[in-house]
Design an enzyme around this catalytic site. Structure first.
Site, PDB file in Angstrom:
ATOM      1  N   SER A  59       0.806  -1.215   0.000  1.00  0.00           N
ATOM      2  CA  SER A  59       0.000   0.000   0.000  1.00  0.00           C
ATOM      3  C   SER A  59       0.841   1.268   0.000  1.00  0.00           C
ATOM      4  CB  SER A  59      -0.910   0.022   1.240  1.00  0.00           C
ATOM      5  OG  SER A  59      -1.789  -1.083   1.242  1.00  0.00           O
ATOM      6  N   HIS A 106      -7.243   0.376   6.169  1.00  0.00           N
ATOM      7  CA  HIS A 106      -6.905  -1.035   6.380  1.00  0.00           C
ATOM      8  C   HIS A 106      -6.989  -1.430   7.853  1.00  0.00           C
ATOM      9  CE1 HIS A 106      -5.887  -2.124   2.305  1.00  0.00           C
ATOM     10  NE2 HIS A 106      -5.138  -1.052   2.173  1.00  0.00           N
TER      11      HIS A 106
END
Length: 537
Positions: free
Chosen positions: A348, A465
């Site tokens: 990410s 997340h």
């Protein structure tokens, strides 16, 4: 080139605006103004007045159709009225849309006078006795009065504009219209916080969340065999790692790769959100190996499903966490179809790291200059607000890497001067890269784990997340060397890991306590900082 490839290539050149082109004023007003100017000053003035008059008439017509859509009885034919309203809304300039939305939020809100009156009536009632022991006629009458006022109170607390939203949602392509409507609301709120409009947005967001529940969404795997019109949307809406060409697109949909999207029956052929997955032997450390390594591994040898891109396609659905449900569904699907996959992770971006760091360095450098602080914070231990974000050995290595160019400057000044230019020339020097790696990796972990906003992670992707139940597994140096990656996070990327057996536990502890789960490898970066300054932001 086959027909499908040609269609995608041609359409991809006309990428749709992510903020939706409906939010842009029509060009006809500008053309009319140019025409009127060519007819002389007087005629130009008249043309401008006529244009304003036409705009006002158009606004009033749309406002009237909106009122009809709200006030007509539900048994009456609403299709034509809703068609008039939606078509009229799209014909308005953004300024007139803004005016219409404010009208809707203020004039079609709930009646607070009625609410106050009902509350007075409710508070004036004598509470009924124990319901288990009651049963007389008098008790039943008393309870009936309570139920009636409570029902009326619930009804009065419902803003009138909710009726419009409900009716639009039941209309053909109404859900799509509501996402565009909310995108316009968010655009107006970005210009300034208007309480009535903020409340209407909150109501509409809650309604959309209900209508877009996981039970109403369909999961579909995107493949190269899908229609060109759908593949073109994947190209256009990819928000994390742009798809560069048809070869890139085919690779992302081919062997060793997966792409899943959520669809809703009311918005056909339009993905609401999609996620791209790479099947790998190990958790990837750089985006280059995910996007460009070829050929891919044999799928049966993969042990890791890596989520490397997740993109929402509708600005009007901002804040509605469809990604949480999508990730869970994909994990369940991959586990079912490929039992040999045991690791579910991400690679990410960290979009807020560099803005945070540069702001921190600039503010501390200004403070140091104002207070005439020398290079080391140890020389001035009594200053409350000053913090040298560099540790002594990091500062020394940074100064040594520049030699004479660092003369008379503190480490933070050097760091700010090196990182600020958008040319990213620091990546061309091995010596400078070696000196920068320790402080940037440590400060990045500090940013991810310790810097908070309202008790939650400051970084938007991290917050996404973590609230979905992931943990911070590893940070990766020079993982994204693109201009975007260097500007966002100095090229650093992070692996979040989803452990199916811990997802709910981690999500709950983050939601309730702001606790961030991380690996021991990541925690090691915070130890020196925690010992020096245990206070977290």
């Amino acid at each position: 080139m086959n027909k499908k490839a040609l269609a995608i290539l041609m359409r991809a050149r006309m990428r749709p605006n992510h903020l939706t082109n409906f939010a842009l004023p029509p060009v006809s007003n500008e053309a009319n103004q140019m025409l009127s100017n060519s007819q002389g000053t007087q005629s130009g003035s008249n043309g401008h007045e006529n244009g304003n008059l036409n705009d006002q008439r158009s606004f009033e017509a749309v406002r009237e159709s909106m009122h009809s859509a709200i006030s007509k009885h539900k048994t009456e034919v609403l299709d034509s009225v809703l068609n008039d309203f939606s078509e009229g809304y799209f014909s308005l300039s953004f300024e007139n849309r803004r005016k219409l939305l404010l009208t809707l939020a203020k004039e079609y809100d709930l009646s607070r006078t009625q609410v106050r009156e009902l509350i007075k009536q409710y508070l004036g009632l004598q509470p009924p006795g124990n319901e288990a022991q009651s049963g007389g006629v008098e008790d039943e009458c008393s309870l009936s009065t309570f139920y009636r006022i409570e029902r009326n109170l619930r009804h009065s607390l419902k803003p009138v504009y909710e009726t419009l939203f409900e009716r639009i949602n039941s209309h053909h392509e109404g859900l799509k219209f509501l996402t565009i409507l909310r995108a316009d609301i968010l655009s107006v709120l970005a210009e300034g916080n208007i309480a009535s409009l903020r409340a209407m947005d909150s109501n509409l967001k809650d309604m959309l969340s209900t209508w877009l529940s996981p039970a109403a969404l369909e999961l579909h795997q995107i493949t190269w065999d899908d229609p060109a019109s759908l593949l073109e949307k994947i190209v256009a809406y990819e928000a994390v790692h742009p798809i560069s060409n048809l070869i890139d697109l085919k690779r992302r949909l081919g062997v060793g790769r997966r792409c899943f999207a959520y669809f809703h029956s009311a918005i056909p052929c339009e993905p609401l959100i999609f996620i791209e997955v790479a099947l790998l032997k190990n958790i990837a450390e750089t985006i280059q190996e995910v996007l460009w390594d070829y050929p891919p591994i044999v799928e049966s040898e993969a042990s890791c499903a890596l989520f490397y891109s997740i993109s929402s396609t509708q600005p009007g659905l901002a804040g509605i966490n469809l990604g949480k449900f999508l990730i869970k569904r994909v994990i369940t699907l991959v586990k079912r179809d490929m039992p040999h996959i045991s690791v579910f992770a991400t690679l990410s971006p960290i979009p807020g790291f560099m803005p945070w760091l540069l702001s921190k360095l600039a503010s501390q450098s200004r403070l140091a200059e104002a207070e005439n602080i020398s290079c080391s914070s140890a020389d001035n231990p009594g200053l409350t607000f000053y913090e040298n974000v560099l540790e002594p050995e990091e500062e020394k290595a940074l100064i040594n890497s520049l030699g004479d160019l660092a003369a008379g400057k503190s480490g933070m000044e050097i760091l700010l001067n090196v990182l600020t230019p958008t040319t990213h020339e620091w990546t061309d020097s091995d010596k400078l890269l070696s000196a920068l790696k320790p402080p940037l990796m440590r400060l990045c972990v500090r940013y991810l784990l310790l810097e908070k906003k309202r008790g939650k992670a400051l970084d938007s992707v991290a917050n996404f997340h973590l609230q979905n139940g992931a943990m911070v597994q590893r940070i990766n140096w020079m993982a994204d060397r693109s201009d975007k990656g260097l500007s966002q996070s100095a090229g650093i990327m992070v692996n979040y890991v989803y452990r199916p057996e811990n997802i709910e536990e981690y999500a709950q502890s983050y939601f309730s306590k702001g606790h961030i789960h991380s690996s021991d490898e990541v925690k090691q970066y915070t130890q020196p900082l925690t010992e020096m300054n245990p206070r977290t932001a």
